[in-house]
Design a protein around this motif. Structure first.
Motif, PDB file in Angstrom:
ATOM      1  N   GLY A 129       0.813  -1.211   0.000  1.00 24.44           N
ATOM      2  CA  GLY A 129       0.000   0.000   0.000  1.00 24.44           C
ATOM      3  C   GLY A 129       0.845   1.258   0.000  1.00 24.44           C
ATOM      4  N   TYR A 130       1.925   1.227   0.766  1.00 29.24           N
ATOM      5  CA  TYR A 130       2.831   2.384   0.835  1.00 29.24           C
ATOM      6  C   TYR A 130       3.514   2.629  -0.512  1.00 29.24           C
ATOM      7  CZ  TYR A 130       6.755   5.311   2.294  1.00 29.24           C
ATOM      8  OH  TYR A 130       7.673   6.335   2.406  1.00 29.24           O
ATOM      9  N   GLU A 133       1.107   4.090  -2.987  1.00 32.40           N
ATOM     10  CA  GLU A 133       0.894   5.523  -2.773  1.00 32.40           C
ATOM     11  C   GLU A 133       2.009   6.341  -3.430  1.00 32.40           C
ATOM     12  OE1 GLU A 133       0.305   6.576   1.320  1.00 32.40           O
ATOM     13  OE2 GLU A 133      -1.007   4.871   1.675  1.00 32.40           O
ATOM     14  N   SER A 138      -2.789   9.735  -5.002  1.00 28.72           N
ATOM     15  CA  SER A 138      -4.173   9.616  -4.545  1.00 28.72           C
ATOM     16  C   SER A 138      -5.055   8.810  -5.500  1.00 28.72           C
ATOM     17  CB  SER A 138      -4.775  11.018  -4.362  1.00 28.72           C
ATOM     18  OG  SER A 138      -4.741  11.737  -5.588  1.00 28.72           O
ATOM     19  N   THR A 140      -4.600   5.749  -6.464  1.00 33.76           N
ATOM     20  CA  THR A 140      -4.644   4.327  -6.145  1.00 33.76           C
ATOM     21  C   THR A 140      -5.678   4.009  -5.076  1.00 33.76           C
ATOM     22  OG1 THR A 140      -3.357   2.425  -5.387  1.00 33.76           O
ATOM     23  CG2 THR A 140      -2.821   4.553  -4.403  1.00 33.76           C
ATOM     24  N   ASN A 143      -3.971   1.563  -0.693  1.00 33.66           N
ATOM     25  CA  ASN A 143      -3.132   2.449   0.114  1.00 33.66           C
ATOM     26  C   ASN A 143      -3.100   1.941   1.555  1.00 33.66           C
ATOM     27  OD1 ASN A 143      -5.621   3.374   1.295  1.00 33.66           O
ATOM     28  ND2 ASN A 143      -5.872   4.701  -0.484  1.00 33.66           N
TER      29      ASN A 143
END
Length: 203
Positions: A129-130, A133, A138, A140, A143
């Motif tokens: 998720g990181y 990002e 924004s 995706t 996140n």
């Protein structure tokens, strides 16, 4: 009629908050269809919780949801003083683990009983998720916030609704899932209303 009567009670405001509404109708185009689609495309995963604790979810069958809203409207008409400015969670009192409910939902639709949802460790999913990002910003949907949300229990205390409205939802996951299996023909397991032929998908 109840809705129009309720609107006339301008001072009465009641908010009902179901977390997850589901149904055993084969033509369901919302939750059931999305889960089946993700499973077929091998895009459905289970994310472990941060602390390895069990993750529970509040579920409400569509039939119970309709009954709950109708009874709430009736109470708003007849007991506006009690119902005014109430915020209530509503769900079946059953406490079921999220991955078990989803797995059972897939199994009820799918004759391939061996298909299991793969599990992803929390920190691996959080790292993905990181990175997502950083790469997509924004835009995706994968996140850190969504990962934490998917790995968290969503089970709420609905005792206020049960007590105030006087209705406890009746259809639990076992009853609803049994209804699904009974509606699917045992011979060919074809879900015509969903548009899938599982014999073609799983030769």
């Amino acid at each position: 009629k109840l809705l129009l009567q309720t609107i006339n009670h301008e001072t009465c405001l009641t908010i009902l908050r179901p977390h997850l509404i589901w149904s055993d109708y084969l033509q369901d185009k919302s939750l059931t269809r999305k889960i089946i689609d993700k499973s077929i495309q091998n895009k459905l995963v289970n994310i472990q919780t941060f602390s390895d604790k069990k993750r529970y979810v509040s579920i409400l069958h569509l039939q119970d949801a309709v009954e709950s809203f109708v009874r709430t409207l009736d109470c708003m008409v007849n007991k506006p003083n009690i119902m005014n400015k109430q915020v209530m969670f509503i769900s079946h009192p059953e406490k079921i683990e999220t991955p078990i409910f989803i797995q059972n939902l897939i199994t009820a639709h799918n004759y391939d009983k061996k298909r299991k949802i793969p599990t992803v460790p929390f920190f691996l999913a959080y790292g993905i998720g990181y990175i997502s990002e950083i790469l997509y910003g924004s835009k995706t949907s994968i996140n850190r916030w969504s990962i934490v949300n998917l790995s968290t229990s969503h089970h709420f205390d609905c005792s206020l609704f049960y007590k105030t409205v006087g209705y406890i939802p009746k259809i639990n996951s076992v009853n609803g899932l049994n209804n699904i299996e009974n509606k699917i023909t045992k011979d060919d397991r074809v879900l015509h209303n969903l548009g899938y032929n599982y014999k073609d998908l799983y030769p």
